[in-house]
Motif scaffolding. Sequence first.
Motif, PDB file in Angstrom:
ATOM      1  N   UNK A  95      -7.580   2.880  -3.529  1.00  0.00           N
ATOM      2  CA  UNK A  95      -7.005   3.103  -4.867  1.00  0.00           C
ATOM      3  C   UNK A  95      -6.767   1.794  -5.602  1.00  0.00           C
ATOM      4  N   UNK A  96      -6.178   0.816  -4.892  1.00  0.00           N
ATOM      5  CA  UNK A  96      -5.872  -0.469  -5.539  1.00  0.00           C
ATOM      6  C   UNK A  96      -7.160  -1.213  -5.898  1.00  0.00           C
ATOM      7  N   UNK A  97      -8.162  -1.129  -5.024  1.00  0.00           N
ATOM      8  CA  UNK A  97      -9.432  -1.807  -5.306  1.00  0.00           C
ATOM      9  C   UNK A  97     -10.086  -1.217  -6.554  1.00  0.00           C
ATOM     10  N   UNK A  98     -10.107   0.111  -6.628  1.00  0.00           N
ATOM     11  CA  UNK A  98     -10.723   0.761  -7.798  1.00  0.00           C
ATOM     12  C   UNK A  98      -9.939   0.410  -9.065  1.00  0.00           C
ATOM     13  N   UNK A  99      -8.605   0.421  -8.960  1.00  0.00           N
ATOM     14  CA  UNK A  99      -7.781   0.054 -10.131  1.00  0.00           C
ATOM     15  C   UNK A  99      -8.105  -1.360 -10.592  1.00  0.00           C
ATOM     16  N   UNK A 100      -8.154  -2.276  -9.623  1.00  0.00           N
ATOM     17  CA  UNK A 100      -8.387  -3.680  -9.970  1.00  0.00           C
ATOM     18  C   UNK A 100      -9.787  -3.876 -10.554  1.00  0.00           C
ATOM     19  N   UNK A 101     -10.795  -3.282  -9.898  1.00  0.00           N
ATOM     20  CA  UNK A 101     -12.176  -3.550 -10.317  1.00  0.00           C
ATOM     21  C   UNK A 101     -12.579  -2.799 -11.583  1.00  0.00           C
ATOM     22  N   UNK A 102     -12.002  -1.601 -11.772  1.00  0.00           N
ATOM     23  CA  UNK A 102     -12.387  -0.822 -12.965  1.00  0.00           C
ATOM     24  C   UNK A 102     -11.431  -1.077 -14.129  1.00  0.00           C
ATOM     25  N   UNK A 103     -10.254  -1.575 -13.805  1.00  0.00           N
ATOM     26  CA  UNK A 103      -9.242  -1.764 -14.846  1.00  0.00           C
ATOM     27  C   UNK A 103      -8.593  -0.451 -15.263  1.00  0.00           C
ATOM     28  N   UNK A 105      -6.182   2.619 -14.227  1.00  0.00           N
ATOM     29  CA  UNK A 105      -5.179   3.104 -13.267  1.00  0.00           C
ATOM     30  C   UNK A 105      -5.523   4.533 -12.848  1.00  0.00           C
ATOM     31  N   UNK A 106      -5.932   5.344 -13.814  1.00  0.00           N
ATOM     32  CA  UNK A 106      -6.249   6.753 -13.549  1.00  0.00           C
ATOM     33  C   UNK A 106      -7.352   6.889 -12.514  1.00  0.00           C
ATOM     34  N   UNK A 107      -8.398   6.097 -12.691  1.00  0.00           N
ATOM     35  CA  UNK A 107      -9.533   6.161 -11.764  1.00  0.00           C
ATOM     36  C   UNK A 107      -9.095   5.752 -10.354  1.00  0.00           C
ATOM     37  N   UNK A 108      -8.247   4.735 -10.304  1.00  0.00           N
ATOM     38  CA  UNK A 108      -7.733   4.284  -9.011  1.00  0.00           C
ATOM     39  C   UNK A 108      -6.906   5.365  -8.330  1.00  0.00           C
ATOM     40  N   UNK A 247       2.565  -2.691  -6.721  1.00  0.00           N
ATOM     41  CA  UNK A 247       1.534  -3.443  -7.438  1.00  0.00           C
ATOM     42  C   UNK A 247       0.465  -3.972  -6.505  1.00  0.00           C
ATOM     43  N   UNK A 248       0.357  -3.391  -5.329  1.00  0.00           N
ATOM     44  CA  UNK A 248      -0.702  -3.799  -4.405  1.00  0.00           C
ATOM     45  C   UNK A 248      -0.913  -2.732  -3.344  1.00  0.00           C
TER      46      UNK A 248
END
Lengths: 333, 324
Positions: A95-103, A105-108, A247-248
Motif C-alpha cells: 500500500x505504501x509503495x503504491x501510494x508513494x510511486x503513484x502519488x 492515496x486511494x490507489x495505495x 506515514x510509512x
Amino acid sequence: MEKVIVSKRPGDGVARFFELGLRLVAALPLLPIVFVVAVAMWVLVPGFATLINLENMARVLAPLLVAAIGATFVMLTGGIDLSVGATFGLASVVGATVMRDSGSVGLGLVAGIAVGAVVGAANGFAVARLRLSPFVYTLAILLTVRATAFLLSRGYSVGRLPSEATAFGRYQIFGVPSLLWIALVILAIGLVALHKTPFGRSVYLVGSNERAATFNAINVNLTKWLVYFIGGTLAGVASMLAVLRLGSGAPVLGDTILLQIIAAVVVGGTSVFGGEGGLWRTFTGVVLVVMLEKGLDLMGLAFYDQAIVIGAVILFGSAFGVYLRRRRNFGLR
Amino acid sequence: MKMKSGICAVSALAMAIFAGAYQAAAQEPVVIGVSFDKMESFREGEFNAIKAAAAAKGAKIIFQNAQEDAQRQASQIESMIAQGAKAIIAIPWDIEAAVNDANNARSAGVAYVTLDQAPADLKAVDFHVGGDPCADGTAAGEFFAKAAGDKPYKLLELQGGLSNDNGIRRSKCLDEVLAKHSNIVIVAQVPTDWKPEKALVGTENALQAHPDLNAIYSPWNIGLQGVFSVLEKAGKLKKVGERGHIDIVSIDGAPTGCQAVRDGLIDMDLATPVGDMAAAAVDAALAVATGGKPAAPTAFLPGTPYTPADVATQAPKVWGCAAG
C-alpha cells in the motif's frame, strides 16, 4: 374512565437495574474489568484522562480493533489465522509503495486492502476446500508472506507518502479521530453481518457444531472461506489505518500485532473453540489492551513490566470470564 | 477611598501571585521525552549518557522504550507530549515513520531531536546527532584493505538493520571501499536486523561454505557474541597475531567490544562518541524548547578507532571501556 393504578413495590427499580447489569455482564464478561481498569487509570495515572491521551488511544485502538474484528469471525468458526500480522506487514509495504510511486492515496489503499483480501481468500481456500489445519497452514503462510514483504521492500521501510495520507491519519470528525470512525463503521457492519444475517447464524453454528451445521443445509465450506476472506481483508484495512497514522509501511509493522489481536479477542470472551463470543466482546478486549498499554506507558513502566501486568490482567480477565460463563446468566431467564 | 485601596490591594495580590507563578514556571525544569527504539547494552550506554547530560542541565526526562515497534513508538511520543514534554529526543525504530512523528511533535510546538538513527528526512527534525556510519564503514573497509594487501581475501559482511540509517550506511560505505580491491571477495552479506542470533547463523553458514574465511565485519558489538560462539566451536577463535586468526572489525565501543579488544579477539573497534552525542542532543532539545536554535541542524561524529595495541591509552575515550 377507570384509572389504572400500577403498584410498584419499593426497590423494584433497583432490582430491575441490577438484573440489567447482570445481563450485561453475562453478555460482556470483561466489562467489569474494563470499568475497574478505566477508573483506576483515571485516578492513578496523571495525564490518562486528558483529551490528547484519549485521542491518542483512539488512534492506537483503530487498527487493532479492525484486525481483531476479522480475527473474531475466524475464531467464531473454531479457526485461527496466524498470518494476520504478516499480512498486516505485507499490505503496509504494498500500500505504501503504491501510494508513494503513484502519488495516489486511494490507489495505495486499494492495493493494500487487496493484498489482505488475496491472502485471506487463499487462507480460506486452503482451510475450507483443501481441509488443511488452520494452525499449520496459516503458520506457513505467516512465514511466506513475511518473507515476501521483506523481498519486496528489501527490508527497508517505505515512506515519503503523499501529504494527504498523514493528513487524513490526523484528521478528526466531531473531535473524534477519523481512523476511529472507520473502525466503528466496520464494527457496526460486522455486528449487522453477525447478528442480522443468515451468514452470521452460520458462523456461530459452524463454530458450535460443524456436523449439525451441515445437516441444517449450511454451506460450511463457503462460511469458512468467507470468514478467512473477511479476516484477511480486514487485516489489509487495519494495515492501511496504521500506514495513514505513521506515514510509512514496513515489513516488520505487523510483528507485534498478532499477539495483541489474540489477547484482545480471547480476553474479550470469544472462545478459541468457536461458537461463542462476538464483536462487542472483542471491542471490550481491545479497549482493555489499549487502556493498559497506554496507562502503563504513562506510568513510565518498561515494556517488560507492562508485559507482566498485561499478562496478569489477561489471565485474570479470562478466568473471570470463564467463571461467569459457568454461572451462566446467574439464573436469569 | 476605601474601594480604591481595596482595588489596589487586590491588584497587588494578583501581581504577587502572577510573579510567584512566573518564577515557579521559570524554575520548573524542562521536561524532555526520551523515546528509544529498543534496549540493549549500547542503548543503555546512550540512556545513561542522556540522563547525565540532562541532569547537568537541570532538565527532567521521561523515558519510553518502543521495543522495535513503530506504532508503539508513535503512540509513546504522543503520550510524552500529553505528559507535558517540551522536547523529544528519539532514536527512531522506523526512519520513515520518524518523519511523521517529528511533524506531529513539531506541529504541537514540541522540539524533536533524533539521536543515533537519522530519520529519512533530516529536514523534518530540529536537530540530529549521531555517529558517522559512513565514516565508520569506510574506516572498517580501509582496515580490511590494508590487512588483505594483494592476497586473495574472503570476507563475511554482517549487516545491521536495513530499515535504519546506521545499518544502511555502515554497509554501503564499507562496500564502496572494498569494491576498489578486486582481491577482496565478500562471500556473504547477512542482514541481521541487529539480532545476534542472525549473526550467529550467518557466520555458521559462511564458515561452512568457506572454511578459509579471512575476515568478518560485525557492524555492531552485540553481533560479536554470535561470531565468537561459531568461531570457538570451529576452533577458529584465535587472538590477533596468532596463526589462523580471522580478522574482525566491529563498531560501537560498547563494553562487549572493549572487552573483545582487550582480550585481543578483534583487530579494531570503532567507538561511537556516546557522551558527546547525548550532550549535543540534550543541548539542542533545550535550546529549541526554550525558543532558541541549535548551532547546526545536524552533527555526525565519527567513531574513535582503537585496537589491542592502543586500548590502554584510548580507553578513556571509549564509553564502553569506562562502563566495563
